[in-house]
Design a protein around this motif. Structure first.
Motif, short mmCIF file in Angstrom:
data_model
loop_
_atom_site.label_atom_id
_atom_site.label_comp_id
_atom_site.label_asym_id
_atom_site.label_seq_id
_atom_site.Cartn_x
_atom_site.Cartn_y
_atom_site.Cartn_z
N LYS A 102 -1.82 113.22 75.46
CA LYS A 102 -2.33 114.38 74.72
C LYS A 102 -1.51 114.69 73.48
N LYS A 103 -0.31 114.11 73.44
CA LYS A 103 0.54 114.43 72.30
C LYS A 103 0.48 113.33 71.24
N SER A 104 0.45 113.76 70.06
CA SER A 104 0.57 112.95 68.84
C SER A 104 0.34 111.44 68.97
N ALA A 105 1.40 110.71 69.20
CA ALA A 105 1.41 109.27 68.99
C ALA A 105 0.35 108.50 69.79
N SER A 106 -0.34 107.62 69.10
CA SER A 106 -1.29 106.73 69.77
C SER A 106 -0.55 105.47 70.23
N ASP B 292 0.47 103.59 67.26
CA ASP B 292 1.70 104.14 66.68
C ASP B 292 2.92 103.61 67.42
N ASP C 117 10.05 105.12 62.90
CA ASP C 117 10.02 106.57 63.00
C ASP C 117 11.19 107.02 63.88
N TYR D 88 5.79 109.09 77.65
CA TYR D 88 4.57 109.08 76.84
C TYR D 88 3.53 110.07 77.37
N ASP D 89 2.97 110.83 76.47
CA ASP D 89 1.95 111.80 76.82
C ASP D 89 0.72 111.58 75.95
N LYS E 167 12.01 109.68 65.67
CA LYS E 167 11.80 110.25 67.01
C LYS E 167 11.39 109.16 68.01
#
Lengths: 237, 237
Positions: free
Chosen positions: B216-220, B223, A194, B213-214, A196
């Motif tokens: 709360k945001k998207s990517a696990s 991922d 990916d 890395y956050d 990003k």
DNA sequence: CCTACCGATCGGTAGG
DNA sequence: CCTACCGATCGGTAGG
């Protein structure tokens, strides 16, 4: 070196002010003093960058910085409102310089590349550009005078949110150059992840080199760049 | 949780001492107090880790730490010689725990992998093991209770050289597991870069995720691990 | 820019 | 583990 101009635009602006109060015409001393003012400011930024990098922001006292440039303990505050303002100046100068250097590296490469092969396979072109970007990034991180960006990378906890936001804009400008290159590499199958996340991971790999790279040991910056390219970017077959 | 035992082996050792001076036999209160001692020490380490990570070592006062665990300002020094000793305890515990978790993850995977296919293509096997290692590393860096290793990674400037040397031994132990896997991947053509540099760059890519890395945001974390694998390790065709 | 100085904070300790 | 405290250092300022 464009550093001085970038750093203190105000100083230059005042230089030719028509009605300077008590400045005798044609006294070269004053002019020298004024240029010195910029130099002192720049010296503070450079000295601070070096200390912030080696000892960390919190562990560096303003007295350390003053001593490093031959000033007395209170004098840095003549040039900067606060210790934090000095830290921010280091970071902002680092980013502006990095952006400028990246543009320069690309321009230099552009003329070389286009003279060799005017219409190259896009995949090959993207790979070459990526190599330039990576190599240049290592230079900014690890080359001569490379204290500014490491400080920015590892001391950003110590600036205000507003300052961080401004820096983020500059960082976006720097990274924006990479995006189309990574897109092209993915489109041609040379980059599988990916885009990003790949960008974040790649910058991590590069930025972390600050922690372990040792000039005196083996690998050159070219070696590093080649290894990084071999690791991230697959050959187009 | 093996943390308490790892942290203070001495406490356990004294527990059954035959001639404890003024300790009445069969008084359960005392035993509770002693276990509490270990808990307080562990609480200090955990609280310190959290603060060191969010504010940095220098910007965290021993008063902050004391308050975080409900102690008075001088009390942390009953458990630790110095603020630096507390920092080192955080780091050492982080490394021991990381090594233990890595072993566990590999053991767990080992039984699974071998039950599916006893004699698999080595290249495929290496790729699967690498995936386990990467995924586990992200968990250590970003998962629940993941303050210890980030502190170790970003505050090592504040410990002594001797402490750094001891930690380096533990880090070697942790990284040693990766070496044969990377060797195998290179042998099978799935990893193109110089193995040593590749290892450093890969750890950089992973470790830097702490910065961006956050949860709360998207990517696990899955991922992330998949993206990293896609980026570093090529498919065997 | 320097001199002289201030208030605040900090790591650490003695004595219980 | 708490209370009370100390010496050192630090960021920053006034006034020249």
């Amino acid at each position: 070196m464009t550093m001085a101009r970038i750093l203190s635009p105000d100083v230059d602006a005042v230089d030719e002010a028509p009605d300077a109060p008590r400045r005798a015409r044609g006294r070269p001393r004053k002019t020298a003093d004024e240029r010195d003012d910029g130099n002192r400011r720049l010296a503070l930024i450079t000295g601070a960058a070096k200390l912030f990098r080696s000892k960390g922001f919190d562990a560096t006292s303003t007295r350390d910085i003053a001593a490093a440039v031959g000033m007395q303990s209170g004098s840095p505050f003549y040039h900067f409102e606060s210790k934090g303002a000095l830290l921010y100046a280091v970071m902002e100068e680092g980013m502006r310089s990095a952006i400028a250097r990246q543009k320069l590296a690309l321009d230099r490469a552009q003329t070389e590349l286009s003279s060799v092969s005017k219409k190259e396979v896009p995949a090959q072109h993207a790979r070459k550009v990526m190599t330039i970007l990576v190599r240049n990034h290592f230079d900014i991180l690890l080359g001569p005078g490379s204290d500014f960006i490491p400080v920015m990378l590892y001391e950003s906890r110590s600036i205000t949110e507003l300052q961080r936001a401004t820096l983020a804009t500059l960082q976006s400008e720097y990274e924006a150059v990479w995006v189309p290159v990574l897109d092209a590499l993915q489109a041609s199958g040379q980059l599988k992840a990916d885009v990003k996340l790949a960008r974040l991971l790649i910058f991590g790999a590069l930025n972390w080199s600050v922690q372990w790279y040792d000039l005196k040991k083996s690998a050159s910056l070219d070696d590093l760049a080649n290894a990084a390219m071999a690791l991230f970017i697959q050959d187009k077959k």
